[in-house]
Design a protein around this motif. Sequence first.
Motif: not given
Length: 795
Positions: A25-26, A193, A205-207, A233, A250
């Motif tokens: 995950y991020t 992020t 890179y971000s959720a 993502k 972000e």
Amino acid sequence: MSYRIVGKKTPYVDAVDKVTGRAKYTDDLRLHHPLRVKIVRSPYANARIVGIDLSAARAVEGVVDFVVGADFRHTFGVLPISKDEPAMAKERVRYVGEPVVAIIAESERAAVQASRLVRVNYEVLKPHLDPQKSLNESTDLIHPELGKKNNLHKSVNQSFGDVVAGLRSADVVVEHQFEFESVTHAFTEPHATQVEWEGENLTVYSATQVPHYLHRALAEVLELPMHRLRVVKPHLGGGFGGKSDPFPHEMIAVKAALKTGRNIRLAFEREEVFYSHHGRHPTKISMKLGVSRDAGIQALDGYMLIDGGAYGSFGVVTTYYNGVLLQGPYNVPNINFHCDRVYTNKPMCGAMRGHGGVNPRFASEVLFDEACVRLKIDPCEMRLKHFHQPNSKTINEFRITSVGIHHGLRNAMAASGWSQKYQKLPFGKGIGVACGFFISGSALPIHWNEMPQSTVRLGIDYDGGVSLYSGASDIGQGSNTMLAQMAAEVLGLPMTMIKVLAADTRHCPIDYGSYSSRVTFMAGNAARNAAIRMRRQLLEAACQLLECEAPIPTPPGEPENFFRQGGRPPDYGALYLGANPNYEDGYLFVDEKIVAPDGREVKYLDAVRKALDFQGALQSKGGYVSPKMGGSFKGAGAGLSPSYSYTAFISEVTVDPATGFVKVDRVTCAHDYGQALNPLAVEGQLQGSIHMGLGQALMEGMRYDDGAVQNASLLEYKIPSPFEMPEVVIVPGSGDECEGPFGAKEVGEGALAPFIPSVANAIYDAVGVRLYSVPLTPDKVLEALRQHAGGAHAP
């Protein structure tokens, strides 16, 4: 029609990675020597920023720099018509938790220590917390820069037919006021992020549920050309609409990278997730329903006041959806609704599962049930008589295609024993029904243009592996698995040969993201189109190897161009929409072979290598654009969808009259999702909607004191545990959506809304009291029972 892969229970392509902990995950990503970012947030709901003193914080060892509101010139918003949110507060804060200063430091410890030393001088103002009072406010507005006369964000008033005449013709008119607390998404993964430098470019890179919208917003707010930004993502730990906006953090993370020239890592604590919110709007509804014994609903008249919080988010769409989604699942010949979305000094509300349709659905279904009781008509039988019919139009010109809910509700009645239980159970036991209606993606894009709403690209290399590129976001609903199914089914390959590369703005074609239940219908169609075009190339290569003439190709051009014209040409036939696995050319793609009509075979890999001759690359693309539809009046595009899902719930409850405690014992669900592409995913989505609906029905709610969230943790914000979950029975909803990929349509959101009123209607059947305020907590049950005992009972 039987398929090899479509329609079979298929484990998600990322299932093993997730259950073994390999999925990243991020915040799991490990960039080279990143700086940490900590955000200092406003403690006040409404205040002017007089000054910021960073001197003590700057002296902390390890502190590198700061980001403040003055670093940004532009506001942003997910909707182009409502860009009212700053990346950080400048001259004024508008809710408790709004970002004011961001500390950039070498370590988390240094950033936290420095955050405690930031001194912000505020001039505290009176907060606007009540939406009705805020609507009437004409001085000290929350957004004076917008030039409005009050704190109204958006007002929608639509009327179709003659509501007055409809109410007059009804055998019974029922009306009431309803109230709903705000609820939040409570996703597992907090916002996070990370930003990585790659030469002169930045990878973010971000959720997020919406990489494309985030890409656009970052470029605009940071004043960078889009080609210098790449948005990726990683695996996402739940979204439910709560990650479908671009977010201030972000923008802050990218600005921190630009200011320092270093990689950046930013992750929320759980409390910050609650400050960010973007959940379901607190709502007050006044609704009137006129019902005829023989003709069903004759008129609906409603006023909705929704508390939008400090900024716009998806609020313009929410305002429309509060009314337009009441056009189904029944015929409503006369309807009027007025919805006001108001700014207040609270964390903003936005999109949440069942966006805009959940609270009005509760009101309309409870009133419909009440009307049936007064008319002494079985509420299931009444609904069965008045559902939409296939291939019809609603009064506001929604185009209705497939409708399978008639069969679904019949199945639910049989599975639940409805006829043996309704109005026949002992006191304290009850059964209730409610139905719903939802979109399979919005027919109109947020950014108006002529691009496909989803595009998929396929590539096949010398080894025969298929790479599928899509901008769609898998947020846990299994869309990557669905995309792989599309390609594997058409090309006759095992799922293991399809590699999905998704949600990367540099390498993947545009998809607008995961919201409004759009991905299966739109990205699924795009993937199937791309696979069909690839199939054509492989078929031509196979015919060369067989030394026979290839079938006459179908008309050139993308299938979505036929949609744009409002239909499909007769000679395109089953190649795009039909169910015939031979695609009307007589050739079978199955078990890594291409089988000719005369029985001769070509191995898949031989066909691939023949197709690679003289070109070296084997590629195809497919897209999806919704057909033209809808009326010409203002707001006609709101709620338009290429297809609609239908849901029926029958819920059974036990109510303790001594404590008011409600337990949902059993739920029977019939959801018209067309054809199930992956029954395993369908079951998971429906169970998830029930779990989320159960929380809103019985316990969940954001608690505020002077604008500050009081239950900003998963310990204090109660969501249902496995012990509260009822027995769930899912029955077939029937239906086959001719425009959906292999007959499929929406399943992720629509089931949530009708579950909540089915519980309320079951409570009435159990103890004879109506509840009009959600959540349906024990204190409200006890108060209703007390009033009922005193003679204040309404059917």
